[in-house]
Design a protein around this motif. Structure first.
Motif, PDB file in Angstrom:
ATOM      1  N   PHE A 118       0.836  -1.195   0.000  1.00 32.72           N
ATOM      2  CA  PHE A 118       0.000   0.000   0.000  1.00 32.72           C
ATOM      3  C   PHE A 118       0.878   1.254   0.000  1.00 32.72           C
ATOM      4  CE2 PHE A 118      -2.433   3.444   1.882  1.00 32.72           C
ATOM      5  CZ  PHE A 118      -3.555   3.437   1.054  1.00 32.72           C
ATOM      6  N   GLY A 119       1.961   1.244   0.788  1.00 34.17           N
ATOM      7  CA  GLY A 119       2.875   2.385   0.810  1.00 34.17           C
ATOM      8  C   GLY A 119       3.502   2.630  -0.551  1.00 34.17           C
ATOM      9  N   ARG A 120       3.890   1.561  -1.239  1.00 36.99           N
ATOM     10  CA  ARG A 120       4.480   1.672  -2.583  1.00 36.99           C
ATOM     11  C   ARG A 120       3.468   2.316  -3.527  1.00 36.99           C
ATOM     12  NH1 ARG A 120       4.691  -1.520  -7.302  1.00 36.99           N
ATOM     13  NH2 ARG A 120       6.751  -1.533  -8.303  1.00 36.99           N
ATOM     14  N   TRP A 121       2.211   1.853  -3.472  1.00 41.47           N
ATOM     15  CA  TRP A 121       1.165   2.402  -4.317  1.00 41.47           C
ATOM     16  C   TRP A 121       0.896   3.875  -3.965  1.00 41.47           C
ATOM     17  CZ3 TRP A 121      -3.595   4.378  -2.849  1.00 41.47           C
ATOM     18  CH2 TRP A 121      -4.465   4.691  -3.889  1.00 41.47           C
ATOM     19  N   ALA A 122       0.845   4.188  -2.674  1.00 42.98           N
ATOM     20  CA  ALA A 122       0.553   5.560  -2.240  1.00 42.98           C
ATOM     21  C   ALA A 122       1.640   6.532  -2.697  1.00 42.98           C
ATOM     22  CB  ALA A 122       0.389   5.609  -0.719  1.00 42.98           C
ATOM     23  N   VAL A 123       2.898   6.117  -2.610  1.00 39.29           N
ATOM     24  CA  VAL A 123       3.997   6.977  -3.081  1.00 39.29           C
ATOM     25  C   VAL A 123       3.861   7.198  -4.589  1.00 39.29           C
ATOM     26  CG1 VAL A 123       6.502   7.105  -3.429  1.00 39.29           C
ATOM     27  CG2 VAL A 123       5.575   6.409  -1.207  1.00 39.29           C
ATOM     28  N   TYR A 124       3.525   6.130  -5.321  1.00 37.61           N
ATOM     29  CA  TYR A 124       3.321   6.244  -6.769  1.00 37.61           C
ATOM     30  C   TYR A 124       2.229   7.273  -7.066  1.00 37.61           C
ATOM     31  CZ  TYR A 124       2.159   4.925 -11.554  1.00 37.61           C
ATOM     32  OH  TYR A 124       1.905   4.951 -12.895  1.00 37.61           O
ATOM     33  N   GLN A 125       1.114   7.209  -6.330  1.00 35.14           N
ATOM     34  CA  GLN A 125       0.008   8.140  -6.547  1.00 35.14           C
ATOM     35  C   GLN A 125       0.401   9.568  -6.171  1.00 35.14           C
ATOM     36  OE1 GLN A 125      -2.772   7.151  -8.134  1.00 35.14           O
ATOM     37  NE2 GLN A 125      -1.745   5.174  -8.213  1.00 35.14           N
ATOM     38  N   PHE A 126       1.077   9.729  -5.037  1.00 33.63           N
ATOM     39  CA  PHE A 126       1.474  11.061  -4.577  1.00 33.63           C
ATOM     40  C   PHE A 126       2.428  11.720  -5.560  1.00 33.63           C
ATOM     41  CE2 PHE A 126       4.387  13.846  -2.217  1.00 33.63           C
ATOM     42  CZ  PHE A 126       3.473  14.796  -1.780  1.00 33.63           C
ATOM     43  N   ILE A 127       3.418  10.980  -6.024  1.00 30.08           N
ATOM     44  CA  ILE A 127       4.381  11.536  -6.978  1.00 30.08           C
ATOM     45  C   ILE A 127       3.669  11.966  -8.251  1.00 30.08           C
ATOM     46  CG2 ILE A 127       6.362  10.977  -8.450  1.00 30.08           C
ATOM     47  CD1 ILE A 127       7.400   9.234  -6.170  1.00 30.08           C
ATOM     48  N   GLY A 128       2.624  11.235  -8.637  1.00 31.26           N
ATOM     49  CA  GLY A 128       1.867  11.584  -9.833  1.00 31.26           C
ATOM     50  C   GLY A 128       1.136  12.905  -9.724  1.00 31.26           C
ATOM     51  N   LEU A 129       0.906  13.390  -8.512  1.00 35.37           N
ATOM     52  CA  LEU A 129       0.243  14.681  -8.314  1.00 35.37           C
ATOM     53  C   LEU A 129       1.192  15.858  -8.524  1.00 35.37           C
ATOM     54  CD1 LEU A 129      -1.860  13.843  -5.125  1.00 35.37           C
ATOM     55  CD2 LEU A 129      -2.652  13.932  -7.508  1.00 35.37           C
ATOM     56  N   VAL A 130       2.481  15.616  -8.429  1.00 35.83           N
ATOM     57  CA  VAL A 130       3.489  16.664  -8.594  1.00 35.83           C
ATOM     58  C   VAL A 130       3.712  16.867 -10.094  1.00 35.83           C
ATOM     59  CG1 VAL A 130       5.899  17.281  -8.134  1.00 35.83           C
ATOM     60  CG2 VAL A 130       4.575  16.021  -6.420  1.00 35.83           C
ATOM     61  N   PRO A 131       3.713  18.118 -10.572  1.00 37.10           N
ATOM     62  CA  PRO A 131       3.957  18.324 -12.001  1.00 37.10           C
ATOM     63  C   PRO A 131       5.260  17.642 -12.454  1.00 37.10           C
ATOM     64  CG  PRO A 131       3.246  20.369 -10.995  1.00 37.10           C
ATOM     65  CD  PRO A 131       3.451  19.374  -9.874  1.00 37.10           C
ATOM     66  N   LEU A 132       5.152  16.845 -13.473  1.00 35.38           N
ATOM     67  CA  LEU A 132       6.236  16.031 -14.046  1.00 35.38           C
ATOM     68  C   LEU A 132       6.734  14.932 -13.107  1.00 35.38           C
ATOM     69  CD1 LEU A 132       8.356  18.737 -15.907  1.00 35.38           C
ATOM     70  CD2 LEU A 132       6.633  17.210 -16.873  1.00 35.38           C
ATOM     71  N   GLY A 133       6.175  14.853 -11.910  1.00 33.66           N
ATOM     72  CA  GLY A 133       6.616  13.843 -10.949  1.00 33.66           C
ATOM     73  C   GLY A 133       6.373  12.426 -11.431  1.00 33.66           C
ATOM     74  N   GLY A 134       5.191  12.193 -11.998  1.00 32.60           N
ATOM     75  CA  GLY A 134       4.868  10.862 -12.495  1.00 32.60           C
ATOM     76  C   GLY A 134       5.809  10.434 -13.608  1.00 32.60           C
ATOM     77  N   LEU A 135       6.123  11.356 -14.498  1.00 35.63           N
ATOM     78  CA  LEU A 135       7.042  11.051 -15.600  1.00 35.63           C
ATOM     79  C   LEU A 135       8.444  10.767 -15.076  1.00 35.63           C
ATOM     80  CD1 LEU A 135       7.562  10.863 -18.650  1.00 35.63           C
ATOM     81  CD2 LEU A 135       8.032  13.321 -18.622  1.00 35.63           C
ATOM     82  N   ILE A 136       8.921  11.594 -14.160  1.00 37.20           N
ATOM     83  CA  ILE A 136      10.258  11.379 -13.587  1.00 37.20           C
ATOM     84  C   ILE A 136      10.303  10.062 -12.826  1.00 37.20           C
ATOM     85  CG2 ILE A 136      11.908  12.243 -11.875  1.00 37.20           C
ATOM     86  CD1 ILE A 136      10.991  15.099 -12.763  1.00 37.20           C
ATOM     87  N   ASN A 137       9.249   9.758 -12.071  1.00 39.93           N
ATOM     88  CA  ASN A 137       9.184   8.498 -11.348  1.00 39.93           C
ATOM     89  C   ASN A 137       9.264   7.316 -12.306  1.00 39.93           C
ATOM     90  OD1 ASN A 137       8.756   6.576  -9.264  1.00 39.93           O
ATOM     91  ND2 ASN A 137       6.558   6.675  -9.591  1.00 39.93           N
ATOM     92  N   ALA A 138       8.453   7.348 -13.364  1.00 42.51           N
ATOM     93  CA  ALA A 138       8.431   6.238 -14.319  1.00 42.51           C
ATOM     94  C   ALA A 138       9.761   6.077 -15.041  1.00 42.51           C
ATOM     95  CB  ALA A 138       7.306   6.453 -15.325  1.00 42.51           C
ATOM     96  N   LEU A 139      10.416   7.175 -15.345  1.00 45.61           N
ATOM     97  CA  LEU A 139      11.684   7.111 -16.074  1.00 45.61           C
ATOM     98  C   LEU A 139      12.883   6.838 -15.174  1.00 45.61           C
ATOM     99  CD1 LEU A 139      11.228  10.075 -18.579  1.00 45.61           C
ATOM    100  CD2 LEU A 139      10.945   7.628 -19.019  1.00 45.61           C
ATOM    101  N   SER A 140      12.717   7.019 -13.869  1.00 45.60           N
ATOM    102  CA  SER A 140      13.869   6.885 -12.970  1.00 45.60           C
ATOM    103  C   SER A 140      14.490   5.495 -13.001  1.00 45.60           C
ATOM    104  CB  SER A 140      13.497   7.283 -11.541  1.00 45.60           C
ATOM    105  OG  SER A 140      12.514   6.416 -11.017  1.00 45.60           O
ATOM    106  N   CYS A 141      13.739   4.474 -13.404  1.00 42.40           N
ATOM    107  CA  CYS A 141      14.324   3.136 -13.505  1.00 42.40           C
ATOM    108  C   CYS A 141      15.331   3.050 -14.648  1.00 42.40           C
ATOM    109  CB  CYS A 141      13.250   2.062 -13.645  1.00 42.40           C
ATOM    110  SG  CYS A 141      12.331   2.123 -15.188  1.00 42.40           S
ATOM    111  N   LEU A 142      15.332   4.025 -15.553  1.00 47.63           N
ATOM    112  CA  LEU A 142      16.292   4.019 -16.660  1.00 47.63           C
ATOM    113  C   LEU A 142      17.698   4.382 -16.200  1.00 47.63           C
ATOM    114  CD1 LEU A 142      14.173   5.793 -19.412  1.00 47.63           C
ATOM    115  CD2 LEU A 142      14.644   3.343 -19.193  1.00 47.63           C
ATOM    116  N   TRP A 143      17.818   5.225 -15.181  1.00 47.07           N
ATOM    117  CA  TRP A 143      19.149   5.650 -14.749  1.00 47.07           C
ATOM    118  C   TRP A 143      19.531   5.142 -13.359  1.00 47.07           C
ATOM    119  CZ3 TRP A 143      15.466   9.594 -15.846  1.00 47.07           C
ATOM    120  CH2 TRP A 143      14.860  10.163 -14.730  1.00 47.07           C
ATOM    121  N   ASP A 144      18.608   4.520 -12.664  1.00 50.62           N
ATOM    122  CA  ASP A 144      18.944   4.003 -11.341  1.00 50.62           C
ATOM    123  C   ASP A 144      19.860   2.793 -11.466  1.00 50.62           C
ATOM    124  OD1 ASP A 144      18.440   3.852  -8.355  1.00 50.62           O
ATOM    125  OD2 ASP A 144      17.867   1.838  -9.003  1.00 50.62           O
ATOM    126  N   LYS A 145      20.890   2.785 -10.653  1.00 52.31           N
ATOM    127  CA  LYS A 145      21.828   1.665 -10.617  1.00 52.31           C
ATOM    128  C   LYS A 145      21.965   1.209  -9.180  1.00 52.31           C
ATOM    129  CE  LYS A 145      22.973   2.099 -14.968  1.00 52.31           C
ATOM    130  NZ  LYS A 145      22.076   1.518 -15.885  1.00 52.31           N
TER     131      LYS A 145
END
Length: 182
Positions: free
Chosen positions: A128-155
């Protein structure tokens, strides 16, 4: 007090350990080959969105229309529709992730959400916490996009921000349930 023995001196500079290459402790989490292609993660999310819209949308619409008919109040129907729709979203992903290691979209795409520490499914609270963070980040302008793309550069684990918040990692489903398989 324990005293360590000094390594033997070889006479040719500093002591060198007898293993090559230098030992590096293993990192937590799954090996690189267990991590999915980010495009597969995106595909799983698209499948989940379709499931929520196609499955939850008509149910929410029906409840909303029923409320409007019973109360003759459009606002009550709209509120009921929103509650049912967002309630289904709030239940779908966390419960599926906790119970089965992933939503229908992740399962269809051969993915699984696991705890980084031991490869087990997330607890219900963790899911539930994982889902809630996903939803909260989506409310921030460009947050959802940055969140979704962050797996591209995370190591090294290709985690999105919501994965890091929940100490989770997405792996290919064939990598099993336990850390021994990760």
């Amino acid at each position: 007090m324990h005293e360590y023995q000094q390594p033997p001196h070889h006479g040719y500079g500093a002591y060198q350990p007898q293993f090559h290459p230098p030992y590096t402790p293993p990192r937590p989490g799954p090996p690189d080959e267990a991590l999915p292609n980010p495009a597969v993660r995106l595909g799983a999310r698209i499948v989940d969105i379709l499931i929520i819209v196609v499955g939850g949308g008509p149910i929410a619409f029906t409840v909303g229309m029923t409320m409007m008919g019973l109360t003759e109040n459009n606002d009550a129907g709209g509120v009921a529709m929103a509650i049912v729709f967002f309630g289904s979203m709030a239940l779908y992903e966390p419960i599926m992730t906790h119970a089965y290691g992933g939503t229908f979209g992740k399962r269809i795409c051969g993915l699984r959400v696991a705890r980084v520490s031991d490869g087990q499914n997330l607890s219900l609270g963790g899911a539930f916490g994982r889902w809630a963070v996903y939803q909260f980040i989506g409310l921030v302008p460009l947050g959802g996009l940055i969140n979704a793309l962050s797996c591209l550069w995370d190591k090294p684990l290709r985690q999105c921000i919501h994965d890091k918040a929940a100490s989770s990692v997405v792996v290919k489903r064939r990598w099993g349930i336990t850390a021994n398989h990760l």
